[in-house]
Design a protein around this motif. Structure first.
Motif, mmCIF file in Angstrom:
data_model
loop_
_atom_site.group_PDB
_atom_site.id
_atom_site.type_symbol
_atom_site.label_atom_id
_atom_site.label_comp_id
_atom_site.label_asym_id
_atom_site.label_seq_id
_atom_site.Cartn_x
_atom_site.Cartn_y
_atom_site.Cartn_z
ATOM 1 N N GLY A 1 0.833 -1.193 0.000
ATOM 2 C CA GLY A 1 0.000 0.000 0.000
ATOM 3 C C GLY A 1 0.868 1.244 0.000
ATOM 4 O O GLY A 1 2.070 1.185 -0.258
ATOM 5 N N TYR A 2 0.259 2.381 0.318
ATOM 6 C CA TYR A 2 1.014 3.629 0.355
ATOM 7 C C TYR A 2 0.346 4.601 1.317
ATOM 8 O O TYR A 2 -0.852 4.498 1.630
ATOM 9 N N GLU A 3 1.150 5.534 1.821
ATOM 10 C CA GLU A 3 0.684 6.561 2.749
ATOM 11 C C GLU A 3 0.790 7.937 2.099
ATOM 12 O O GLU A 3 1.792 8.251 1.458
ATOM 13 N N ASP B 1 0.367 0.826 12.740
ATOM 14 C CA ASP B 1 -0.555 1.654 11.958
ATOM 15 C C ASP B 1 -1.988 1.292 12.304
ATOM 16 O O ASP B 1 -2.359 0.112 12.318
ATOM 17 N N ILE C 1 -5.136 -0.831 0.547
ATOM 18 C CA ILE C 1 -5.116 -2.069 1.332
ATOM 19 C C ILE C 1 -6.015 -3.130 0.700
ATOM 20 O O ILE C 1 -5.730 -4.331 0.768
ATOM 21 N N ILE D 1 3.734 -1.708 9.886
ATOM 22 C CA ILE D 1 4.500 -1.386 8.680
ATOM 23 C C ILE D 1 5.924 -1.886 8.869
ATOM 24 O O ILE D 1 6.611 -1.511 9.821
ATOM 25 N N ILE E 1 -3.194 3.395 5.560
ATOM 26 C CA ILE E 1 -2.687 2.719 4.369
ATOM 27 C C ILE E 1 -3.723 2.736 3.252
ATOM 28 O O ILE E 1 -4.793 2.128 3.352
ATOM 29 N N ARG F 1 9.090 1.011 4.709
ATOM 30 C CA ARG F 1 8.542 2.319 4.327
ATOM 31 C C ARG F 1 9.552 2.982 3.388
ATOM 32 O O ARG F 1 10.695 3.213 3.772
ATOM 33 N N THR G 1 -7.092 3.181 9.389
ATOM 34 C CA THR G 1 -5.726 2.954 8.902
ATOM 35 C C THR G 1 -5.304 4.108 8.014
ATOM 36 O O THR G 1 -6.150 4.760 7.382
#
Length: 507
Positions: free
Chosen positions: A397-399, A429, A446, A417, A443, A420, A441
Motif C-alpha cells: 500500500g502507500y501513505e 498503523d 489495502i 508497517i 494505508i 517504508r 488505517t
C-alpha cells in the motif's frame, strides 16, 4: 530523441486520460519503449512513487499501461484542490505550498515551466515514444498566457496534436470547430487530427458528420472510439464517480461516503470488481441505508469533510449504524475523522485550531506542516477486524497524509508497517476496536491485496450466514487484462497507420 503524440481536448472529461493509456499500451504492444507525460495535473486522486514522490493517478495508470515504473517526471506539477479556490501545489513529487488560483496562474505556473522542460527532456532521452496529455482545453483564452500544459508543451516538444471531442455529451462538432477557431494559426497547424470519443450507435449514421468535419476543418478524423464502460481501470477524478451506477443486488453492500474533498477513491475499485460486492457511493442528499460495511474514504481536507458529514446528518447516521453493529472503516482522512479530536495548530487545512471527531476510535490527530508520502509493505498477525483472525506479512500500500495520530489509550493496531520507502521499520498503523467492528488505517490500497480483501468480504458474508468464497480475483492481473482490452478496442477504432505517419515513426 523520442517521438511524440499529444492528446488535447475540447474540454475537460472528454477521455484524454484513458485514450492516452490506450495509446501507451498500443505502443508497448508494438515494441516501443513508451512513457506518458502530463506537465500539470489537477486531481485529488494521487499516488506515491517508490522514492516517495506524489503524482497524479492518471499518469500512473498510463505508466502501468506502458509497462514502466511511474516517476514524478511524468507529472512534474500536481495541483490538489483544498477548497476556497486554492490548491496544494506539488512540484516534482513534493508540496511547495498552498496557492489560490490567481496566485498560481498569475505567478507560479511559469516559474514551474523550467521543471516541466527538464522533465520532458529527461523522459525524451529515456524513451522512444512519449504520449503527452493536455488539460482542459487549449482554447481557454483566459488561461493561455500562463499555460504550461497544452499548446506551450506541444511547441516545446514539437509534438503533433490530436484533438479529442466527447460526442456523448453533445455538441462535439461545434466544440471541435470552435476550439480550432480560437487557436492561433501556428497552434491550429499543430493539430494533425481529430478523435471523436464516447460514441454510441451506428457509425454509418455518423459518417456525414465526419465528412463535414473534415471538409470544414481540413483535418482528418483519425477515428471514432466507442463509449467504453466498466473498463476496470482506475479513474483520475471524482467527476467520474457521477458515471458510476449501483450494480444489481449482490450479497454484500459497501457504502462509501462521497465527501466534497474525497481523495484516492481508487482504494475501492478492487472491492467493486468482486462479483459478490456492490459498492455504493453515498452522494449528498442520499441516505446511507443499511449496508453491510460503511467506509469513510481519504480526504484532501479532513476538517471540511468532517463538517460536511456533521452538518448533513451523516455523522449521526454513522454513529447510529456503528452502535447497531454495522462495521465501519476509515482510511487516512476517514481514519482521522473517526477519532476523538483533530488539531490544526498551523492551520494546514482550515482556520480552526481544533474540531471534535466522531469519537469511534481512541485517537487524537494533529496536522503537521510536512506531508508523509511513502510506499509501504505491512503485515498483520491475527487481524482482529470483524474477528477474521487473518495474517499476512506482504500487504502492499502507500501513505499520503499530513497528520500525526496518537493513541489515547492502549489499542490493538490494525497493521504493522515493516518497510517504508524501501527502508526497514517497525511502525504500528491504525486501530481496531475491541469488538472488531471499527477500524482505521493510514494505508491506501489495502483492498488491492487479494487475500486480505477476500478475508474481509468473507467475514461480512459469514455475518449474514453466507458461505465464504475462495479468492478468485487477482486485481493486478485484472488490470493488465483491462489495459489489453482497452488497447484492442482503441486500436480497432483509430487509424494507427495515420497516427504513426503523423508522429514520423515507422511501425
Amino acid at each position: 530523441m523520442a517521438k511524440f503524440i499529444m492528446l488535447q481536448g475540447t474540454s475537460s472529461h472528454v477521455g484524454k486520460s484513458i485514450l492516452a493509456a490506450a495509446l501507451c499500451r498500443i505502443f508497448k504492444q508494438d515494441q516501443w519503449k513508451v512513457a506518458p507525460f502530463k506537465a500539470q495535473n489537477m486531481a485529488l486522486n494521487s499516488y506515491v512513487t517508490q522514492d516517495g514522490g506524489e503524482m497524479g493517478r492518471a499518469q500512473v495508470v498510463q505508466a502501468e499501461a506502458a509497462g514502466v515504473e511511474p516517476s514524478v517526471e511524468m507529472n512534474p506539477v500536481l495541483l490538489k484542490p483544498t477548497g476556497n479556490a486554492s490548491s496544494q501545489v506539488i512540484l516534482m513529487g513534493r508540496p511547495v505550498g498552498v496557492m489560490s488560483a490567481k496566485e498560481y496562474h498569475a505567478g507560479y505556473s511559469l516559474q514551474a515551466l523550467d521543471t516541466v522542460k527538464q522533465s520532458l527532456k529527461s523522459l525524451s532521452d529515456q524513451y522512444e515514444v512519449l504520449v503527452i496529455e493536455g488539460a482542459g482545453s487549449p482554447a481557454e483564452v483566459n488561461l493561455k498566457a500562463n499555460d504550461i500544459v497544452n499548446m506551450r508543451v506541444a511547441k516545446l516538444a514539437q509534438a503533433p496534436v490530436l484533438l479529442i471531442a466527447d460526442i456523448d455529451r453533445g455538441g462535439a462538432l461545434a466544440s471541435v470547430v470552435g476550439t480550432l477557431e480560437l487557436l492561433d494559426p501556428a497552434e491550429r497547424d499543430m493539430v494533425k487530427g481529430i478523435v471523436i470519443n464516447k460514441f454510441r450507435g451506428d457509425l454509418e449514421l455518423l459518417r456525414p458528420a465526419l465528412d463535414f468535419l473534415e471538409n470544414k476543418t481540413q483535418k482528418p478524423v483519425v477515428g471514432v472510439v466507442p463509449f467504453l464502460d466498466n473498463l476496470g481501470i482506475d479513474d483520475e477524478d471524482s467527476v467520474s464517480l457521477d458515471d458510476k451506477t449501483v450494480v444489481g443486488q449482490r450479497d454484500i453492500e459497501v457504502a462509501v461516503l462521497r465527501t466534497p474533498k474525497i481523495s484516492n477513491f481508487t482504494d475501492f475499485e478492487a472491492l467493486a470488481h468482486e462479483q459478490d460486492v456492490a459498492v455504493r457511493y453515498v452522494r449528498p442528499g442520499d441516505e446511507i441505508g443499511q449496508p453491510d460495511l460503511v467506509i469513510l474514504p481519504g480526504s484532501k481536507n479532513t476538517v471540511e469533510d468532517l463538517v460536511y458529514l456533521r452538518q448533513n446528518g451523516y455523522e449521526q447516521e454513522i454513529r447510529r449504524l456503528a452502535e447497531a453493529g454495522v462495521p465501519v472503516i476509515g482510511i487516512c482522512g476517514g481514519y482521522q475523522m473517526l477519532g476523538r479530536e483533530i488539531h490544526d495548530p498551523f492551520h494546514t487545512e482550515s482556520n480552526l485550531d481544533f474540531i471534535a471527531g466522531m469519537g469511534l476510535l481512541p485517537i487524537v490527530t494533529e496536522f503537521a506542516a510536512t506531508k508523509m508520502t511513502h510506499q509501504v509493505c505491512a503485515g498483520c498477525r491475527n487481524h482482529a477486524f470483524l474477528g477474521i483472525n487473518y495474517s499476512d506479512d506482504q500487504l502492499q500500500g502507500y501513505e499520503i497524509h499530513m497528520g500525526r495520530t496518537d493513541f489515547v489509550e492502549a489499542v490493538r493496531s490494525a497493521f504493522t508497517i515493516a518497510v517504508r520507502s524501501g527502508q526497514p521499520i517497525q511502525a504500528e498503523d491504525g486501530v481496531v476496536t475491541p469488538d472488531g467492528l471499527v477500524m482505521g488505517t493510514y494505508i491506501h490500497g489495502i483492498f488491492d491485496n487479494d487475500g486480505y480483501r477476500r478475508a474481509v468480504i468473507n467475514a461480512l458474508r459469514q455475518r449474514k450466514g453466507l458461505t465464504p468464497l475462495e479468492v478468485k480475483e487477482n486485481f493486478r492481473d485484472r488490470k493488465e487484462k483491462s489495459y489489453d482490452r482497452l488497447a484492442d478496442t482503441v486500436r480497432k477504432s483509430l487509424n494507427m497507420d495515420l497516427i504513426y505517419q503523423i508522429m514520423g515513426a515507422a511501425k
